[in-house]
Design a protein around this motif. Structure first.
Motif, PDB file in Angstrom:
ATOM      1  N   LEU A 161       0.511   4.075  -2.695  1.00 21.32           N
ATOM      2  CA  LEU A 161       0.196   5.470  -2.726  1.00 21.32           C
ATOM      3  C   LEU A 161       1.259   6.404  -2.907  1.00 21.32           C
ATOM      4  CD1 LEU A 161      -1.939   5.279   0.872  1.00 21.32           C
ATOM      5  CD2 LEU A 161      -2.596   4.891  -1.434  1.00 21.32           C
ATOM      6  N   SER A 183      -9.830   6.976  -8.186  1.00 21.53           N
ATOM      7  CA  SER A 183      -8.406   7.163  -8.490  1.00 21.53           C
ATOM      8  C   SER A 183      -8.109   8.465  -9.246  1.00 21.53           C
ATOM      9  CB  SER A 183      -7.676   5.954  -9.204  1.00 21.53           C
ATOM     10  OG  SER A 183      -8.052   5.866 -10.585  1.00 21.53           O
ATOM     11  N   ALA A 225      -4.168  10.028   5.328  1.00 21.32           N
ATOM     12  CA  ALA A 225      -3.688   8.984   4.594  1.00 21.32           C
ATOM     13  C   ALA A 225      -3.555   7.498   5.215  1.00 21.32           C
ATOM     14  CB  ALA A 225      -2.290   9.363   4.179  1.00 21.32           C
ATOM     15  N   THR A 274       5.368   7.262   1.783  1.00 21.21           N
ATOM     16  CA  THR A 274       4.235   8.107   1.248  1.00 21.21           C
ATOM     17  C   THR A 274       4.262   9.255   2.053  1.00 21.21           C
ATOM     18  OG1 THR A 274       2.646   6.360   0.469  1.00 21.21           O
ATOM     19  CG2 THR A 274       1.672   8.415   1.078  1.00 21.21           C
ATOM     20  N   LEU A 329      -6.563   9.731   1.259  1.00 15.96           N
ATOM     21  CA  LEU A 329      -5.500   9.061   0.293  1.00 15.96           C
ATOM     22  C   LEU A 329      -5.334   7.860   0.812  1.00 15.96           C
ATOM     23  CD1 LEU A 329      -3.538   9.356  -2.120  1.00 15.96           C
ATOM     24  CD2 LEU A 329      -1.769   9.813  -0.490  1.00 15.96           C
ATOM     25  N   PRO A 330      -5.706   6.876  -0.021  1.00 10.95           N
ATOM     26  CA  PRO A 330      -6.255   7.030  -1.417  1.00 10.95           C
ATOM     27  C   PRO A 330      -7.837   7.355  -1.399  1.00 10.95           C
ATOM     28  CG  PRO A 330      -6.261   4.386  -0.662  1.00 10.95           C
ATOM     29  CD  PRO A 330      -5.892   5.326   0.399  1.00 10.95           C
ATOM     30  N   GLU A 337       0.766  -1.117  -0.204  1.00  7.76           N
ATOM     31  CA  GLU A 337       0.058   0.074   0.090  1.00  7.76           C
ATOM     32  C   GLU A 337       0.952   1.314  -0.174  1.00  7.76           C
ATOM     33  OE1 GLU A 337      -3.187   2.495   2.697  1.00  7.76           O
ATOM     34  OE2 GLU A 337      -3.048   0.347   2.873  1.00  7.76           O
ATOM     35  N   THR A 391      -5.584   3.421   3.880  1.00  9.26           N
ATOM     36  CA  THR A 391      -6.784   2.930   3.471  1.00  9.26           C
ATOM     37  C   THR A 391      -7.771   2.562   4.679  1.00  9.26           C
ATOM     38  OG1 THR A 391      -5.936   2.017   1.618  1.00  9.26           O
ATOM     39  CG2 THR A 391      -8.103   1.069   2.128  1.00  9.26           C
TER      40      THR A 391
END
Length: 431
Positions: free
Chosen positions: A151, A216, A185, A238, A211-212, A147, A187
């Protein structure tokens, strides 16, 4: 609160972790207009298919471009085959707007340059789809770092904040300044994210981006005026990419458990100058309700000895929660990689004397487990059954990534995930 922690045990050797391809399972559900194309072997395909539990007639938003024997032997041009497969995919799935080329162990072993492939395919299909790449290889990473790679690939596409007299959160954003926003930030389950965003709105923070994103192509802006709040502790790359773009990192523990989730929200409120009295008025009733819901699980967990093996990078926040909110005793807290900047607020909350370990030498760590005989071990699937056979209750670490565990409201559910194996072990014990 500050604590005195002994130096961490630093290990390198045989590891027991999933590979970063596993992160596709939750990322592809998050962004329905994105597709994750793994460039790898049949083993990679079987792993993702098994982890996702996708039925044969489903239309998932991931797939595998199989590297065959001729590709691996250098007898065929893998790039030509990749171009052909991508063209077929886009013709069949016109809804795709972002295509991730995901590197694997096989593609990295044969030095297939997916960065150049993404650049080439992006030029071929410009205006139709955005093509990005990242590595999901398990050679040097743990499974949650997939992930982080995905990102991080999105960050360069995020525009700069708008300036002027537009509305801003927390009173900023005058003429010529970037409008202030809170960027979360990491998921999260949609329902959990909706709940957290709603709570921030009740605190007066209306300009909240994630984010995400859920699409997209609808990436939030980032730059000066953006205050970054991490929902997941494994987003080192990220976070640094966003900070390089001008975002300001809010120092906070992670939203796991009652104490951590309240402190997480309070830190964001403080960063925007929100009155602490309003924070208490909004959050304290939730805290009281969650404490009542968690009470029976705390009775099971309090006083039990816990050993966390390095797997998901959630280990330190989980250890803080299980010690602070549930009364468990920490035997050892392992983590694949210790990012002290992102973990600073968590490390301060650990009990004095907590033994950390960074990296893994699985045989040595198992020796410490057997010597200490903890009541519960949090570990990967490959170690759970052998430990259960030795009479030690276990909790699969990967289940914690797939479960909605963030926020004050989810604290009792999170505690139950750890209480359940202890209750099961108790029910199976005969005297």
């Amino acid at each position: 609160m500050t604590t005195t922690l002994p130096p961490p045990i630093k290990e390198s050797g045989q590891r027991e972790v999933f590979c970063g391809l596993t992160s596709i399972v939750w990322l592809h559900r998050r962004m329905p207009d994105a597709f994750f194309l793994v460039v790898g072997s049949r083993t990679c395909a079987h792993l993702i298919q098994s982890a996702a539990g996708v039925m044969i007639f489903a239309e998932p938003r991931f797939g595998t471009a199989i590297l065959g024997e001729r590709d691996l032997a250098g007898l065929a041009d893998a790039n030509d085959e990749l171009d052909r497969l991508v063209a077929q995919l886009l013709a069949r799935r016109p809804e795709i707007r972002t295509l991730f080329l995901v590197g694997s162990c096989p593609s990295e072993v044969i030095k297939l340059d997916l960065a150049k492939a993404a650049e080439r395919l992006g030029a071929q299909h410009r205006g139709r789809v955005t093509v990005l790449n990242y590595s999901g290889s398990g050679i040097e990473t743990t499974f949650t770092q997939g992930e982080d790679g995905a990102l991080q690939a999105l960050v360069p596409l995020m525009g700069a904040p708008e300036t002027g007299t537009g509305a801003s959160t927390g009173g900023g954003g005058g003429t010529g300044r970037a409008a202030e926003q809170l960027l979360i930030a990491g998921t999260l389950a949609d329902a959990v994210e909706d709940r957290l965003v709603n709570l921030f709105a009740r605190l007066g923070l209306d300009n909240v981006a994630t984010l995400p994103p859920r699409r997209s192509t609808q990436l939030p802006r980032v730059g000066p005026g953006t205050k970054l709040l991490l929902a997941q502790p494994y987003l080192s790359g990220t976070a640094r990419a966003l900070i390089d773009r001008g975002a300001e990192l809010i120092r906070a523990p992670y939203p796991l458990g009652i104490t951590g989730s309240r402190a997480w929200m309070a830190a964001a409120a403080a960063a925007f100058g929100i009155d602490p009295a309003l924070v208490s008025a909004v959050l304290d009733p939730l805290v009281e309700r969650s404490q009542r819901a968690m009470a029976p699980h705390r009775e099971t967990l309090a006083g039990k000895r816990l050993f966390l093996m390095p797997d998901s990078q959630l280990e330190i926040p989980l250890a803080r929660f299980l010690s602070q909110d549930c009364g468990m005793e920490l035997v050892e807290v392992g983590t694949p990689y210790l990012d002290r900047q992102l973990m600073a607020a968590e490390l301060e909350q650990l009990p004095p004397g907590t033994q950390l370990s960074e990296g893994q030498h699985v045989e040595k760590q198992l020796e410490r487990v057997m010597a200490q005989r903890p009541d519960l071990v949090v570990c990967g699937l490959g170690l759970a059954n052998p430990l259960e056979a030795q009479g030690i209750a276990t909790k699969w670490s990967i289940e914690l990534v797939f479960s909605p565990i963030h926020g004050i409201d989810q604290a009792a559910d999170l505690a139950e995930l750890f209480a359940r194996p202890l209750r099961r072990r108790g029910a199976l014990t005969f005297t």
